[in-house]
Enzyme design. Structure first.
Site, PDB file in Angstrom:
ATOM      1  N   LYS A  22      28.958  37.566  36.854  1.00 27.19           N
ATOM      2  CA  LYS A  22      28.419  37.294  38.197  1.00 27.19           C
ATOM      3  C   LYS A  22      28.376  38.578  39.024  1.00 27.19           C
ATOM      4  CE  LYS A  22      31.346  35.632  41.497  1.00 27.19           C
ATOM      5  NZ  LYS A  22      31.350  36.457  42.722  1.00 27.19           N
ATOM      6  N   CYS A 115      34.195  33.984  50.121  1.00 31.25           N
ATOM      7  CA  CYS A 115      35.539  33.419  49.986  1.00 31.25           C
ATOM      8  C   CYS A 115      36.448  33.903  51.113  1.00 31.25           C
ATOM      9  CB  CYS A 115      36.160  33.875  48.658  1.00 31.25           C
ATOM     10  SG  CYS A 115      35.665  32.915  47.244  1.00 31.25           S
ATOM     11  N   ARG A 120      37.607  41.020  54.996  1.00 27.77           N
ATOM     12  CA  ARG A 120      36.411  41.524  54.340  1.00 27.77           C
ATOM     13  C   ARG A 120      35.385  42.137  55.305  1.00 27.77           C
ATOM     14  NH1 ARG A 120      35.279  37.690  49.189  1.00 27.77           N
ATOM     15  NH2 ARG A 120      34.975  39.659  48.178  1.00 27.77           N
ATOM     16  N   ARG A 394      30.302  28.341  41.829  1.00 30.29           N
ATOM     17  CA  ARG A 394      29.781  29.588  42.394  1.00 30.29           C
ATOM     18  C   ARG A 394      29.911  30.721  41.389  1.00 30.29           C
ATOM     19  NH1 ARG A 394      33.008  31.796  46.591  1.00 30.29           N
ATOM     20  NH2 ARG A 394      31.750  33.515  45.875  1.00 30.29           N
TER      21      ARG A 394
HETATM   22  C1  UD1 Z   1      34.005  42.716  44.928  1.00 26.57           C
HETATM   23  C2  UD1 Z   1      33.864  41.513  44.031  1.00 26.57           C
HETATM   24  C3  UD1 Z   1      35.097  40.624  44.152  1.00 26.57           C
HETATM   25  C4  UD1 Z   1      36.374  41.422  43.904  1.00 26.57           C
HETATM   26  C5  UD1 Z   1      36.393  42.671  44.778  1.00 26.57           C
HETATM   27  C6  UD1 Z   1      37.561  43.591  44.454  1.00 26.57           C
HETATM   28  C7  UD1 Z   1      31.477  41.143  43.931  1.00 26.57           C
HETATM   29  C8  UD1 Z   1      30.314  40.299  44.305  1.00 26.57           C
HETATM   30  N1  UD1 Z   1      32.694  40.767  44.400  1.00 26.57           N
HETATM   31  O1  UD1 Z   1      34.056  42.236  46.275  1.00 26.57           O
HETATM   32  O2  UD1 Z   1      34.992  39.573  43.188  1.00 26.57           O
HETATM   33  O3  UD1 Z   1      37.492  40.631  44.231  1.00 26.57           O
HETATM   34  O4  UD1 Z   1      35.179  43.431  44.583  1.00 26.57           O
HETATM   35  O5  UD1 Z   1      37.558  43.967  43.123  1.00 26.57           O
HETATM   36  O6  UD1 Z   1      31.340  42.116  43.193  1.00 26.57           O
HETATM   37  N2  UD1 Z   1      36.860  46.621  52.668  1.00 26.57           N
HETATM   38  C9  UD1 Z   1      36.879  47.177  53.903  1.00 26.57           C
HETATM   39  N3  UD1 Z   1      35.711  47.643  54.438  1.00 26.57           N
HETATM   40  C10 UD1 Z   1      34.524  47.559  53.750  1.00 26.57           C
HETATM   41  C11 UD1 Z   1      34.521  46.990  52.466  1.00 26.57           C
HETATM   42  C12 UD1 Z   1      35.704  46.523  51.937  1.00 26.57           C
HETATM   43  O7  UD1 Z   1      37.931  47.260  54.557  1.00 26.57           O
HETATM   44  O8  UD1 Z   1      33.497  48.005  54.289  1.00 26.57           O
HETATM   45  C13 UD1 Z   1      38.113  46.098  52.087  1.00 26.57           C
HETATM   46  C14 UD1 Z   1      38.037  44.583  51.883  1.00 26.57           C
HETATM   47  O9  UD1 Z   1      38.346  43.890  53.070  1.00 26.57           O
HETATM   48  C15 UD1 Z   1      39.057  44.368  50.796  1.00 26.57           C
HETATM   49  C16 UD1 Z   1      38.932  45.648  49.951  1.00 26.57           C
HETATM   50  O10 UD1 Z   1      38.291  46.598  50.785  1.00 26.57           O
HETATM   51  O11 UD1 Z   1      40.346  44.292  51.341  1.00 26.57           O
HETATM   52  C17 UD1 Z   1      38.139  45.463  48.668  1.00 26.57           C
HETATM   53  O12 UD1 Z   1      36.830  45.061  48.979  1.00 26.57           O
HETATM   54  P1  UD1 Z   1      35.568  45.424  48.069  1.00 26.57           P
HETATM   55  O13 UD1 Z   1      35.994  46.338  46.973  1.00 26.57           O
HETATM   56  O14 UD1 Z   1      34.473  45.877  48.973  1.00 26.57           O
HETATM   57  O15 UD1 Z   1      35.208  44.016  47.457  1.00 26.57           O
HETATM   58  P2  UD1 Z   1      33.838  43.239  47.496  1.00 26.57           P
HETATM   59  O16 UD1 Z   1      32.729  44.161  47.162  1.00 26.57           O
HETATM   60  O17 UD1 Z   1      33.758  42.408  48.705  1.00 26.57           O
END
Ligand code: UD1
Length: 414
Positions: A22, A115, A120, A394
């Site tokens: 996914k 989720c 996030r 999902r």
């Molecule tokens: C992706 C995955 C998810 C996985 C996560 C971590 C997809 C669709 N989803 O989510 O399944 O659990 O990686 O491996 O690929 N953060 C910030 N600012 C930002 C972006 C992120 O503070 O601009 C923080 C988030 O709140 C979180 C951490 O960074 O605490 C990790 O987030 P991120 O690596 O961005 O995960 P996703 O891309 O949302």
């Protein structure tokens, strides 16, 4: 809305096919917005997040169709997404921002949802896009990013998966060279980069924390088969290890699953790789210490599922969740079944070896729902899992069917 009924299941055994990831498919679908030509993505998994992404792309002006297991996407012209509900319901919807900005010079959209496993925010996405020359404004609860993109040096304060993906996609059409330091290097990001390369992008450092993207005038269509799902494979591996099973995970990429395999192997599980996939047998029987980290560290998406396994292991297992601040929501439900788990901030202490008993559970997020399904297989008596938001559908392609195939007593009730 689906419910699942589980009963105690003996050793799982047999062979099961691992579907497409996914988290690889969603960014690759978003990347198809970068070109007016046709993109074909093969071996599409049947998931609601994927269907929602198709709807979102349609609302961005793309035409999407299915041909057998392939998605055919053509975005002859693109516009701002009108599917507000989709933007809000799925975290990965933010991934249309980079491509729309790069292709159209603008993207106006709602803040993404997804989720409820933490705050996030998307500050790293926006900061990186600003570095590339974009203007970021908030307008009536919507975000507007606009401007002509120029290559830049970007350092991510944290190796965010989504931010890395958005920035790489935006940089492919920016003028000049972009360097992204402290980039995330999850296999799904490398997969996106390979797809972009097939579209004509110039990217160096794929699979590392240091990505170099040389912007090109335009990208063209491409055909691509994304990688298998390491989290689905890991979830089924955990189910096998919990029941002292013997299972072949066909199509699994063991090179993407090292962190989990080491934990299970230390705990007593035996792995064997061959041309057909990854085999495992034996029981996870020694307690574990697990710290979630960015890849190649232990994946946060496996934390809940592995915790269920440790409820069945004598001794104290320790989990430190460092990626998301609210990712222990499964604990309340496991405790309801008789598990001894104490949460202290980002730490969960599992005093394992206590028998679980069937209960009525409520899913809270995708991976928590999978953890509860496994708990139902381990527990004595019957467990009913309510999944009102259809979290499982999902992100897992028929997890209950695959577990059934291995002999588990799991049934879906529409
Ligand atoms: C992706 C995955 C998810 C996985 C996560 C971590 C997809 C669709 N989803 O989510 O399944 O659990 O990686 O491996 O690929 N953060 C910030 N600012 C930002 C972006 C992120 O503070 O601009 C923080 C988030 O709140 C979180 C951490 O960074 O605490 C990790 O987030 P991120 O690596 O961005 O995960 P996703 O891309 O949302």
């Amino acid at each position: 809305m689906a419910d699942y009924r589980m009963c105690h299941s003996p050793r799982l055994s047999g062979e099961v096919w691992i579907g497409t990831a996914k988290n690889a498919v969603l960014p690759i679908m978003a990347a198809a917005l970068l070109t007016g030509e046709e993109c074909v993505i093969r071996r599409m998994p049947e998931l609601t997040d994927v269907r929602h992404m198709e709807e979102l792309l349609e609302s961005c002006g793309a035409k999407t169709a299915r041909q057998q297991d392939a998605a055919v996407i053509r975005a002859a012209a693109v516009q701002n997404p009108t599917a507000d509900e989709r933007m809000r319901s799925m975290r990965a919807s933010v991934l249309v921002m980079g491509p729309l900005l790069a292709r159209n010079g603008e993207c106006v959209c709602s803040m993404p949802g997804g989720c409820a496993i933490g705050q996030r925010p998307i500050d790293l996405h926006l900061k990186g896009l600003q570095k590339l020359g974009a203007r970021v404004e908030m307008e009536g609860g919507q975000i507007r990013v606009s401007g002509k993109l120029q290559g830049a040096n970007i350092y991510l304060d944290f190796p965010s998966v989504g931010a890395t993906e958005n920035l790489v996609m935006a940089a492919t059409l920016a003028k000049g060279m972009t360097r992204i330091e402290n980039a995330a290097k999850e296999p799904e990001i490398a997969d996106l980069c390979h797809f972009l390369t097939a579209m004509g992008a110039r990217i160096a450092g794929i699979g590392t924390n240091n990505l170099m993207v040389e912007g090109v005038e335009m990208l063209h269509g491409a055909e691509y088969t994304p990688i298998p799902d390491r989290i689905e494979a890991g979830t089924l591996a955990c189910a096998a290890a919990m029941t002292e099973g013997s299972v072949l995970l066909q199509n699994a990429r063991s090179d993407h699953m090292r962190a989990l395999m080491f934990k299970l192997a230390e705990s007593g599980v035996i792995f064997q790789e061959d041309a057909k996939g990854l085999r495992l047998r034996g029981k996870a029987k020694r307690p574990m210490e697990v710290r979630t980290l960015s890849y190649p560290g232990f994946p946060t998406d496996m934390q809940a599922v592995l915790m269920t396994v440790t409820t069945q292991i004598n001794g104290l297992s320790v989990f430190l969740e460092t990626i998301f601040e609210n990712r222990f929501m499964h604990v309340v439900e496991l405790v309801r079944m008789g598990a001894h788990i104490r949460v202290e901030g980002q730490l969960a202490l599992v005093q394992g070896g206590k028998p679980l008993t069937g209960a009525t559970l409520q899913s809270t997020d995708l991976r928590a729902a999978a953890a509860m399904m496994l708990a139902g297989i381990a527990a004595q008596g019957e467990t009913l899992l309510h999944d009102p938001a259809d979290h499982l559908m999902r992100g897992y392609e028929g997890l209950e069917r695959k577990l059934q195939l291995l002999g588990a007593d799991v049934h879906k009730q529409a």
